[in-house]
Design a protein around this motif. Structure first.
Motif, short mmCIF file in Angstrom:
data_model
loop_
_atom_site.label_atom_id
_atom_site.label_comp_id
_atom_site.label_asym_id
_atom_site.label_seq_id
_atom_site.Cartn_x
_atom_site.Cartn_y
_atom_site.Cartn_z
N THR A 281 0.84 -1.28 0.01
CA THR A 281 0.14 0.17 0.04
C THR A 281 0.85 1.16 -0.19
O THR A 281 0.36 2.15 -0.60
CB THR A 281 -0.94 -0.12 1.21
OG1 THR A 281 -1.65 -1.15 1.21
CG2 THR A 281 -1.89 1.34 1.39
N LEU A 282 2.01 1.19 0.83
CA LEU A 282 2.91 2.41 0.87
C LEU A 282 3.63 2.65 -0.42
O LEU A 282 3.93 3.77 -0.58
CB LEU A 282 4.07 2.12 1.90
CG LEU A 282 3.55 1.90 3.33
CD1 LEU A 282 4.83 1.54 4.41
CD2 LEU A 282 2.96 3.49 3.71
N ILE A 285 2.32 5.58 -2.79
CA ILE A 285 2.64 6.96 -1.95
C ILE A 285 4.11 7.20 -2.01
O ILE A 285 4.50 8.40 -2.33
CB ILE A 285 2.28 6.91 -0.40
CG1 ILE A 285 0.70 6.38 -0.20
CG2 ILE A 285 2.42 8.13 0.04
CD1 ILE A 285 -0.22 7.52 -0.63
N LEU A 536 0.93 9.81 -7.06
CA LEU A 536 0.39 9.80 -5.78
C LEU A 536 -1.24 9.73 -5.89
O LEU A 536 -1.58 9.00 -4.69
CB LEU A 536 0.82 11.30 -5.32
CG LEU A 536 0.66 11.84 -4.15
CD1 LEU A 536 1.61 11.10 -3.02
CD2 LEU A 536 0.85 13.26 -3.51
N GLY A 540 -3.08 7.06 -3.41
CA GLY A 540 -4.19 7.39 -2.97
C GLY A 540 -5.39 6.32 -3.11
O GLY A 540 -6.08 5.94 -1.95
N VAL A 543 -4.63 3.21 -1.34
CA VAL A 543 -5.04 3.36 0.11
C VAL A 543 -6.39 2.85 0.48
O VAL A 543 -6.67 2.39 1.17
CB VAL A 543 -4.70 4.72 0.82
CG1 VAL A 543 -4.90 4.87 2.17
CG2 VAL A 543 -2.92 4.81 0.71
N SER A 583 -0.21 6.97 4.97
CA SER A 583 0.30 7.88 4.08
C SER A 583 1.38 8.73 4.82
O SER A 583 2.24 9.21 4.06
CB SER A 583 -1.02 8.97 3.81
OG SER A 583 -2.15 7.97 3.32
N GLY A 587 4.76 8.94 2.96
CA GLY A 587 5.27 10.18 2.82
C GLY A 587 6.74 10.37 3.52
O GLY A 587 7.64 10.96 2.63
N ALA A 622 0.78 13.95 0.54
CA ALA A 622 0.50 12.52 0.99
C ALA A 622 -0.46 12.33 2.15
O ALA A 622 -1.29 11.33 2.11
CB ALA A 622 1.97 11.87 1.35
N THR A 625 -3.81 13.03 0.87
CA THR A 625 -4.22 11.84 0.10
C THR A 625 -5.07 10.63 0.91
O THR A 625 -5.64 10.01 0.61
CB THR A 625 -3.26 11.16 -0.41
OG1 THR A 625 -2.69 11.99 -1.71
CG2 THR A 625 -3.70 9.97 -1.47
N GLY A 626 -4.20 10.51 2.01
CA GLY A 626 -4.68 9.46 3.09
C GLY A 626 -5.98 9.92 3.69
O GLY A 626 -6.82 9.13 4.11
#
Length: 649
Positions: A281-282, A285, A536, A540, A543, A583, A587, A622, A625-626
């Protein structure tokens, strides 16, 4: 027995409706339960007893009828008030234990106290004492999958007692246990009843029901038998609390700081347990943030280098050359007389003619082709181009047509290597010249040495002895005050039109070139940033997908938290914190990786300028976005129905 603790009046509960057929589970149930009673609600599977328990514990609402708790109509309470009631009044002991798999035994017991706002040290001490009292002193840090069924049920009982356990609702508490564990759990419930807790036991086992002091039998959604209130209970034993409930009093609530701290702890625990999925998931980002930082650094670095190159030749200069709209009259030439006339224009500090052409330079038995330029002695000031070694020729050299030459760095390297070129004789197109200086390097600023692949000599010498052409290729016009560039340029334009009678010349200035190049670089940087921002955005979306999957996987956990007193905003905050924390980590990792990648590119000679604003902006994006992409899954989790969530897998 003035005010009953619980009073049900003609309660009905139906499921379905709309496209699905409506099924009524409870048919006009009426009963009262007083504080301190030990009540068993018994019935076979499908009789409606579990539905009745959910209604009693405020996990569900009746379709019709009235439920009064301490004389207060529960129908008038909103979702948060119901959550408070579950947190302060009820403790649930479920057949399936319903413990949070990622939390230890002690942490599971602490959950109701977290939502009640109990300080961390106090709730930890209380949870530890409860577990020790229930024989689990050596199992505080065990996870549910490390405990036996009986031990898990004891943890469930400890959790029910965490906030006082005034009313304990036990749904088939021995149904999933072996006989010995069942005996132990029932003994615990007997002790709690003797201590004054109100116990409501849901069971199909009549032997278990016989342990209660009052038995209510439910069949096909109706109460068919009731042994009646327990006459031996301590009337008014909980009167102080009943008065608080009747007055609508509220106990302390969790502070925002405490909520956030607990949400971050739980979120980090979930991320660590599912670290492989979290890493995936990371990734989006990280790539997005790193790309934004590196792309903008590359754009800014390239822009700065180009601007340095342009300004290195005079940021306030005006350049004038032939070949305008018409080149037929006057041959489209710029003359030395034009240069002399332009010197009289206000704000003109100098005018340097430049006569360019290719030359072949010979030194010894080596030939080398370079750019030749006939210039005036004002060359160093006009183009901000000094000599690195030796000297530049003088006005006297220009007047006497001296055969002297100043060479560029590349010419020096090609012909002289490590030798000193000063004073040496070279041939320029077979004409002998003496080297009197070496120009400072210009092309090294961009890694391109073309600017250094040149020689310059007096204009008079170049025009008469080398090129045979008296007309400059262009004029460099230096200004005294750069702020007056536009009006000076207009004055020169008017003068040239007056002299030539037509626009057979062209003019541009370094400032406009710099501005145009800066605008082009800004556009390129913006394009690169937008491309990186797409990464990015993709991160998102990743996420959001993961959080939606998490909500689906942890539906039962959500139900457990709601049953133990979590408000909707507590659930929203919990899952939103997880999204933002993902996020946040992504980030930070993106910033570090962006700096690392940028450092590697710098080692390879690529111009980069890192911007703190870009890094902060990318990091903030970031987090945003989260927040944005995590809100929908978090909101979905917060709006789940407690009963539906508890039944989820």
């Amino acid at each position: 027995m003035s005010t009953p603790l619980i009073e049900l009046d003609a309660i009905r509960k139906a499921y379905g409706g709309g496209d699905a057929p409506e099924v009524e589970v409870l048919h006009g149930v009426s009963l009262t339960i007083h504080a301190g009673e030990f009540v068993a609600i018994v019935g076979s599977s499908g009789s409606g007893k579990s539905t009745l328990m959910h209604l009693l514990g405020c996990l569900d609402r009746p379709t019709s009828g009235q439920y009064r708790f301490c004389g207060v109509d529960v129908a008038g309470l909103d979702a948060d008030e119901l959550a408070w009631l579950r947190r302060e009044a009820f403790g649930f002991v479920f057949q399936g234990y319903h413990l949070i798999a990622t939390e230890s035994a002690r942490e599971n017991v602490e959950v109701p106290a977290i939502y009640a706002g109990m300080p961390a040290a106090e709730r930890e001490a209380r949870a530890t004492a409860l577990l020790s009292r229930l024989g689990l002193s050596a199992r505080h840090d065990y996870r549910p999958n490390q405990l036996s069924g009986g031990q898990q049920q004891r943890v469930s009982i400890a959790r029910a007692l965490m906030n006082g356990g005034r009313i304990i609702l036990a749904d088939e508490p021995t149904g999933a246990l072996d006989s010995q564990s069942g005996i132990e759990v029932m003994a615990l419930l007997d002790e709690l009843a003797a201590a004054g807790h109100t116990l409501i036991l849901i069971t199909h086992d009549r032997a278990v029901a016989a342990r209660a002091r009052r038995v209510i039998e439910v069949r096909d959604g109706r109460v068919v038998a009731d042994s009646g209130p327990d006459a031996s209970r301590a009337d008014g034993s909980d009167s102080g609390w009943l008065e608080q409930m009747a007055d609508g009093s509220r106990t302390r609530a969790a502070t925002l700081a405490g909520d956030m701290r607990e949400a971050c702890r739980a979120a980090w625990r979930v991320m660590w347990i599912n670290r492989f999925r979290t890493a995936l998931t990371l990734l989006g980002i990280v790539i997005g943030v790193a790309s934004v930082i590196v792309m903008l650094a590359v754009g800014q670095g390239s822009k700065q280098r180009v601007l340095e190159q342009l300004s290195a030749f005079g940021a306030n200069n005006i350049y004038l050359g032939p070949n305008g709209d018409s080149a037929r009259q006057n041959g489209g030439r710029v003359t030395l007389e034009d240069a002399a006339a332009i010197r009289t224009v206000p704000n003109v500090a100098l005018v340097m003619p430049y006569l360019e052409g290719q030359v072949v330079i010979r030194y010894g038995n080596l030939d080398y082709r370079a750019e030749g330029g006939g210039v005036s002695s004002e060359f160093p000031q006009a183009l901000n181009w000094k000599t690195a070694r030796g000297m530049f020729f003088s006005a006297e050299d220009e007047r006497t047509m001296a055969k002297v030459v100043v060479i560029g760095e590349r010419v020096r390297d090609a012909l002289f290597k490590d030798d000193d070129p000063l004073g040496r004789r070279v041939l320029l197109d077979k004409v002998p010249f003496q080297v009197i200086g070496v120009l400072a390097s210009k092309g090294a600023q961009s890694g391109d040495s073309d600017e250094d692949n040149r020689v310059v000599l007096p204009f008079s010498t170049a025009s008469s002895r080398l090129y045979g052409n008296p007309y400059p290729s262009w004029l460099t016009i230096g200004l005294a005050d750069g702020a007056k560039l536009q009006e000076t340029e207009a004055a020169i334009d008017a003068l040239m039109l007056e002299r030539h009678r037509q626009r057979d010349f062209r003019m541009f200035n370094a400032a406009s070139r710099i501005a145009a190049q800066a605008a082009t670089s800004d556009t390129l940087s913006l394009l690169l940033a937008l491309i990186a921002a797409v990464s990015l955005l993709v991160g998102g979306i990743g996420v959001m997908n993961i959080m939606l999957m998490t909500v689906r996987e942890r539906t039962r956990e959500i139900g457990i938290r709601m049953a133990t007193g979590a408000r909707q905003r507590d659930i929203l905050r919990q899952f939103l914190t997880e999204a933002v924390l993902v996020s946040l980590v992504g980030g930070l990792a993106g910033v570090l990786i962006g700096l690392l990648v940028g450092g590697v590119l710098v080692l390879f000679g690529l111009p980069l300028i890192f911007s703190v604003t870009a890094m902060v902006g990318a990091f903030a994006c970031a987090l945003l976005t989260g927040l944005v992409f995590g809100y929908m899954p978090a909101r979905q989790a917060a709006r789940l129905d407690p009963v539906v969530a508890l039944a989820g897998e």
